[in-house]
Design a protein around this motif. Structure first.
Motif, mmCIF file in Angstrom:
data_model
loop_
_atom_site.group_PDB
_atom_site.id
_atom_site.type_symbol
_atom_site.label_atom_id
_atom_site.label_comp_id
_atom_site.label_asym_id
_atom_site.label_seq_id
_atom_site.Cartn_x
_atom_site.Cartn_y
_atom_site.Cartn_z
ATOM 1 N N GLU A 78 0.869 -1.336 -0.028
ATOM 2 C CA GLU A 78 -0.046 0.022 0.116
ATOM 3 C C GLU A 78 0.909 1.467 0.100
ATOM 4 O OE1 GLU A 78 -2.579 0.216 3.367
ATOM 5 O OE2 GLU A 78 -3.053 2.179 3.029
ATOM 6 N N GLY A 79 1.963 1.291 0.891
ATOM 7 C CA GLY A 79 2.905 2.288 0.891
ATOM 8 C C GLY A 79 3.511 2.636 -0.627
ATOM 9 N N LEU A 80 3.916 1.363 -1.139
ATOM 10 C CA LEU A 80 4.560 1.697 -2.438
ATOM 11 C C LEU A 80 3.746 2.193 -3.510
ATOM 12 C CD1 LEU A 80 6.495 -1.791 -2.758
ATOM 13 C CD2 LEU A 80 7.521 0.525 -2.183
ATOM 14 N N LYS A 81 2.466 1.902 -3.440
ATOM 15 C CA LYS A 81 1.226 2.494 -4.276
ATOM 16 C C LYS A 81 1.261 3.891 -4.226
ATOM 17 C CE LYS A 81 -1.168 -1.688 -5.705
ATOM 18 N NZ LYS A 81 -2.216 -2.694 -5.389
ATOM 19 N N ILE A 82 1.216 4.125 -2.970
ATOM 20 C CA ILE A 82 0.970 5.711 -2.382
ATOM 21 C C ILE A 82 2.538 6.679 -3.001
ATOM 22 C CG2 ILE A 82 1.117 7.568 -0.523
ATOM 23 C CD1 ILE A 82 -0.248 5.411 0.996
ATOM 24 N N LEU A 83 3.497 6.031 -2.938
ATOM 25 C CA LEU A 83 4.679 6.474 -3.508
ATOM 26 C C LEU A 83 4.653 6.598 -4.748
ATOM 27 C CD1 LEU A 83 7.499 5.042 -1.316
ATOM 28 C CD2 LEU A 83 7.042 7.242 -1.240
ATOM 29 N N GLU A 84 4.108 5.852 -5.403
ATOM 30 C CA GLU A 84 4.038 5.640 -7.222
ATOM 31 C C GLU A 84 3.053 7.147 -7.533
ATOM 32 O OE1 GLU A 84 1.605 2.533 -8.800
ATOM 33 O OE2 GLU A 84 3.086 2.275 -10.350
ATOM 34 N N LYS A 85 1.997 7.288 -6.520
ATOM 35 C CA LYS A 85 1.130 8.246 -7.094
ATOM 36 C C LYS A 85 1.805 9.554 -6.886
ATOM 37 C CE LYS A 85 -3.650 9.503 -6.296
ATOM 38 N NZ LYS A 85 -4.882 9.196 -5.304
ATOM 39 N N ALA A 86 2.757 9.736 -5.666
ATOM 40 C CA ALA A 86 3.366 10.936 -5.208
ATOM 41 C C ALA A 86 4.439 11.198 -6.507
ATOM 42 C CB ALA A 86 4.114 10.707 -4.006
ATOM 43 N N ALA A 87 4.919 10.179 -7.039
ATOM 44 C CA ALA A 87 5.736 10.406 -8.088
ATOM 45 C C ALA A 87 5.200 10.777 -9.310
ATOM 46 C CB ALA A 87 6.618 8.923 -8.307
ATOM 47 N N LYS A 88 4.247 10.282 -9.508
ATOM 48 C CA LYS A 88 3.386 10.613 -10.910
ATOM 49 C C LYS A 88 2.845 12.122 -10.777
ATOM 50 C CE LYS A 88 0.773 7.401 -13.584
ATOM 51 N NZ LYS A 88 0.053 6.525 -13.467
ATOM 52 N N ILE A 89 2.376 12.577 -9.533
ATOM 53 C CA ILE A 89 1.894 14.021 -9.619
ATOM 54 C C ILE A 89 3.148 14.986 -9.621
ATOM 55 C CG2 ILE A 89 0.878 15.560 -7.914
ATOM 56 C CD1 ILE A 89 -0.909 13.112 -6.957
ATOM 57 N N THR A 90 4.246 14.494 -8.837
ATOM 58 C CA THR A 90 5.310 15.541 -8.728
ATOM 59 C C THR A 90 6.446 15.557 -9.812
ATOM 60 O OG1 THR A 90 6.542 14.260 -7.362
ATOM 61 C CG2 THR A 90 5.023 15.704 -6.396
ATOM 62 N N GLY A 91 6.384 14.189 -10.603
ATOM 63 C CA GLY A 91 7.583 13.859 -11.190
ATOM 64 C C GLY A 91 8.864 13.804 -10.522
ATOM 65 N N LEU A 92 8.755 13.498 -9.237
ATOM 66 C CA LEU A 92 10.060 13.215 -8.509
ATOM 67 C C LEU A 92 10.391 11.805 -8.592
ATOM 68 C CD1 LEU A 92 9.572 15.224 -5.168
ATOM 69 C CD2 LEU A 92 11.003 15.792 -7.331
ATOM 70 N N PRO A 93 11.501 11.436 -8.910
ATOM 71 C CA PRO A 93 11.870 9.862 -8.515
ATOM 72 C C PRO A 93 11.887 9.441 -6.966
ATOM 73 C CG PRO A 93 13.774 11.191 -9.802
ATOM 74 C CD PRO A 93 12.812 12.074 -9.176
ATOM 75 N N VAL A 94 11.478 8.241 -6.963
ATOM 76 C CA VAL A 94 11.247 7.597 -5.393
ATOM 77 C C VAL A 94 12.441 6.837 -5.024
ATOM 78 C CG1 VAL A 94 9.792 6.056 -4.361
ATOM 79 C CG2 VAL A 94 8.739 7.872 -5.551
ATOM 80 N N VAL A 95 12.849 7.065 -3.845
ATOM 81 C CA VAL A 95 13.676 6.356 -3.352
ATOM 82 C C VAL A 95 12.930 5.458 -2.213
ATOM 83 C CG1 VAL A 95 16.136 6.166 -1.997
ATOM 84 C CG2 VAL A 95 15.808 7.856 -3.663
ATOM 85 N N THR A 96 13.215 4.236 -2.077
ATOM 86 C CA THR A 96 12.468 3.426 -0.942
ATOM 87 C C THR A 96 13.292 2.159 -0.584
ATOM 88 O OG1 THR A 96 10.202 3.019 -0.243
ATOM 89 C CG2 THR A 96 10.947 2.166 -2.313
ATOM 90 N N GLU A 97 13.297 1.778 0.578
ATOM 91 C CA GLU A 97 13.999 0.863 1.234
ATOM 92 C C GLU A 97 13.426 -0.611 0.740
ATOM 93 O OE1 GLU A 97 15.336 1.096 5.099
ATOM 94 O OE2 GLU A 97 16.290 -0.903 5.299
ATOM 95 N N VAL A 98 14.409 -1.762 0.597
ATOM 96 C CA VAL A 98 14.021 -2.863 0.548
ATOM 97 C C VAL A 98 14.648 -3.628 1.745
ATOM 98 C CG1 VAL A 98 15.634 -2.940 -1.258
ATOM 99 C CG2 VAL A 98 13.609 -4.884 -1.183
ATOM 100 N N VAL A 99 14.081 -4.522 2.331
ATOM 101 C CA VAL A 99 14.590 -5.270 3.164
ATOM 102 C C VAL A 99 14.957 -7.036 3.116
ATOM 103 C CG1 VAL A 99 14.048 -3.686 4.964
ATOM 104 C CG2 VAL A 99 12.341 -5.606 4.725
ATOM 105 N N ASP A 100 13.945 -7.416 2.192
ATOM 106 C CA ASP A 100 13.882 -8.777 1.927
ATOM 107 C C ASP A 100 14.444 -9.347 0.488
ATOM 108 O OD1 ASP A 100 13.105 -11.509 1.423
ATOM 109 O OD2 ASP A 100 11.610 -11.293 3.089
ATOM 110 N N PRO A 101 15.376 -10.002 0.442
ATOM 111 C CA PRO A 101 15.703 -10.284 -1.002
ATOM 112 C C PRO A 101 14.454 -10.976 -1.929
ATOM 113 C CG PRO A 101 16.970 -11.507 0.687
ATOM 114 C CD PRO A 101 16.293 -11.056 1.126
ATOM 115 N N ARG A 102 13.764 -11.528 -1.157
ATOM 116 C CA ARG A 102 12.290 -11.821 -1.923
ATOM 117 C C ARG A 102 11.531 -10.859 -2.678
ATOM 118 N NH1 ARG A 102 10.314 -15.752 2.760
ATOM 119 N NH2 ARG A 102 10.866 -13.772 3.600
#
Ligand code: PEP
Ligand code: MN
Length: 281
Positions: A78-102
């Motif tokens: 759900e958080g990733l989808k919110i970031l995707e929307k924020a990126a679309k609206i602002t045009g800013l690339p998104v940096v987000t953490e990944v914690v599991d290789p899977r």
């Protein structure tokens, strides 16, 4: 250093990493946003503000590596989808953490830069997985790690074929308890001498104190860092994580004004030094 082939600097050539048009390692970059994605409203508001203030990328955690299993763990997909929307609206690339290789392959569908947090700097399975990904990686320094160990972790990623690694110093553990960590500013010139990769400073996790973000950010510009990663929240007092260190909108706006001026000043200084060197020749 023995057994380091790809992470270490060979000659003067420095790596510039293109993140959707943002040239990390060439232009000074500010990555800003909330510690955690808490809601659509909180993230969109913050994204619009940091964009307007002049940040080049948006940060936000959807998977939070918390010290306690009972603390807020993030909104996940759900958080990733919110970031995707924020990126679309602002045009800013998104940096987000990944914690599991899977999770790496599907987080890549939402993230422009994959962040590896301090607690995972030596999670070699995760390093190998992001090394196979086609997205740049922001690799934070382990809070207990030497520069040499950091270089070996970088080598793990590069050795899998991903050449795009951005480094981030976020403070290390010392005997000091006043600050959350101890910001090792000397990591900037040291890693610039040892490696060809861009290096950022994260004053938020390094100090854990909102009032120390400005002086440490300005110091990072002067130390020669390639950019900053700063936590910003509409109302830090109610943030679900790291509430003592996030800046409110007004604080961030004022900080960005100073950062821009200092970056311009350093650019001018460097130009003058180059011209003087040219005249001597
Ligand atoms: C973060 O940037 O969200 C984070 C958890 O930082 P660190 O890994 O440096 O603690
Ligand atoms: Mn945080």
């Amino acid at each position: 250093m023995k057994q380091l082939k790809l992470a270490t600097r060979q000659g003067e050539k420095r790596t510039v990493i293109d993140v959707k048009g943002v040239a990390v390692g060439k232009d000074f970059v500010v990555i800003a946003g909330p510690c955690s994605v808490e809601s659509e409203e909180q993230t969109l508001q913050t994204a619009l503000l940091v964009k307007e203030a002049g940040a080049q990328m948006l940060r936000g955690g959807a998977f939070k590596p918390r010290t306690s299993p009972y603390s807020f763990q993030g909104l996940g997909l759900e958080g990733l989808k919110i970031l995707e929307k924020a990126a679309k609206i602002t045009g800013l690339p998104v940096v987000t953490e990944v914690v599991d290789p899977r999770d790496v392959h599907w987080v890549c569908e939402y993230a422009d830069v994959l962040q590896i947090g301090t607690r995972n700097m030596q999670n070699f399975a995760l390093l190998k997985e992001v090394g196979k990904a086609n997205k740049p990686v922001l690799l934070k320094r382990g809070m207990y790690s030497s520069l040499k160990e950091w270089l070996y972790s970088i080598e793990y990623i590069l050795n899998e074929g991903n050449p795009n690694v951005i480094l981030c110093e976020r403070g290390i553990r010392t005997f000091e308890t006043y600050t959350r960590n101890t910001l090792d500013m000397s990591a900037v010139p040291a890693m610039k001498a040892l490696s060809h990769l861009p290096i950022l400073i994260d004053p938020s996790h390094a100090t854990g104190r909102a009032e120390m973000i400005e002086p440490m950010s300005l110091a990072a510009v002067s130390a020669g860092a390639d950019g900053l990663m700063i936590e910003v929240h509409p109302d830090p007092s109610v943030a679900l994580s790291d509430n003592a260190q996030q800046l409110n909108f007004d604080q961030f706006r004022k900080l960005m004004n100073k950062i821009k001026q200092l970056v311009a000043f350093h650019k001018q200084l460097n130009q003058e030094a180059q011209e003087a060197a040219h005249e001597v020749r």
